[in-house]
Design an enzyme around this catalytic site. Structure first.
Site, PDB file in Angstrom:
ATOM      1  N   VAL A 297     -70.583 -58.810 -56.238  1.00 42.20           N
ATOM      2  CA  VAL A 297     -70.163 -57.888 -57.294  1.00 42.20           C
ATOM      3  C   VAL A 297     -68.802 -58.256 -57.882  1.00 42.20           C
ATOM      4  CG1 VAL A 297     -71.540 -55.963 -56.418  1.00 42.20           C
ATOM      5  CG2 VAL A 297     -69.164 -56.213 -55.666  1.00 42.20           C
TER       6      VAL A 297
ATOM      7  N   TYR B 291     -55.493 -52.241 -52.286  1.00 42.42           N
ATOM      8  CA  TYR B 291     -56.609 -51.316 -52.079  1.00 42.42           C
ATOM      9  C   TYR B 291     -56.343 -49.989 -52.796  1.00 42.42           C
ATOM     10  CZ  TYR B 291     -60.146 -48.622 -49.508  1.00 42.42           C
ATOM     11  OH  TYR B 291     -61.227 -47.833 -49.175  1.00 42.42           O
TER      12      TYR B 291
END
Length: 255
Positions: free
Chosen positions: A64, A156
């Protein structure tokens, strides 16, 4: 069986939360496209478990982080199943490093998987729904760290903050197509990514002190929230984040 006749595509479904989501949606009556970066033994085990429920299912591989691969994933999913009604953007990675030590390679990996992948797979899904003309559902597996600082995981946090704002924007842009989009933000969940944490009693004790419910969540509890957002009862929900975190977000303090 509230999802009878629907087809769901779940990314990162080889293990953990992704596997639990694939199984729960199958139990709700959906056919399931199981996506992972490679069609490895874990992904095939998810496929077998989903098929054991009696659901129709297939396995599609693709990274992805790569836009061309994302578009192939959607094309192959539609080719194998005829349509896709539900997209669950679950695939994600993290890399630990102090901010001063983060490398470009690690930054690119985290942002490409967690944000760029969500962006362009959602785009491919929305184009499919537009051409089909009968609406759809998108659920992003975000994190409490779309809101909560997480020292040593700056990339993140940036990716999940981006997913939060992307979801809010697309709730407006995609509504005319009959598409709803919402986030689920798990806290500490019993998954393979937390194996080292769960094996350290001192770390677990410190974490549980920050969780009002005094335990980690299960992948199945996250999957239940996904099933709700994909069902009829959530038909008027879009642009929202559901926190599945045992109260962690509102009771957190750095140790």
């Amino acid at each position: 069986m509230g999802l009878q006749g629907k087809v769901a595509l779940v990314t990162g479904a080889a293990q953990g939360i992704g596997r639990a989501i694939a199984l729960r949606l199958a139990q709700e009556g959906a056919s399931v496209v199981i996506e992972d970066r490679v069609a490895n033994d874990r992904a095939r085990e998810t496929l077998a478990q989903v098929q054991a429920t009696g659901a129709r299912a297939c396995l599609v591989e693709g990274d992805v982080a790569q836009v061309d691969a994302v578009r192939r994933v959607m094309t192959e999913a539609v080719a194998q199943m005829g349509r896709v009604d539900i997209l669950v953007n679950n695939a994600g990675v993290e890399r630990r490093a102090g901010f001063l030590d983060v490398t470009e390679a690690d930054y690119d990996l985290v942002l490409d998987v967690n944000l760029k992948g969500v962006f362009f797979l959602t785009q491919a899904f929305a184009r499919h729904v537009r051409d089909r003309g009968d609406g759809g559902r998108i659920v992003n597996i975000s994190s409490v760290h779309e809101e909560l600082p997480f020292p040593h995981f700056a990339s993140y946090c940036a990716s999940k903050g981006g997913v939060k704002m992307l979801m809010r924007d697309l709730s407006v842009e995609l509504a005319p197509l009959g598409i709803t989009i919402n986030n689920i933000a798990p806290g500490a969940i019993k998954t393979p990514i937390n194996a080292q944490l769960m094996s350290d009693p001192a770390l677990m004790a410190a974490l549980k002190r920050n969780i009002p419910l005094q335990r980690l969540g299960s992948p199945e509890e996250v999957a239940g929230a996904v099933a709700f957002l994909c069902g009829d009862d959530a038909g008027y929900m879009t642009g929202s984040t559901l926190f599945v975190d045992g109260g962690l977000l509102w009771n957190y303090a750095e140790q």
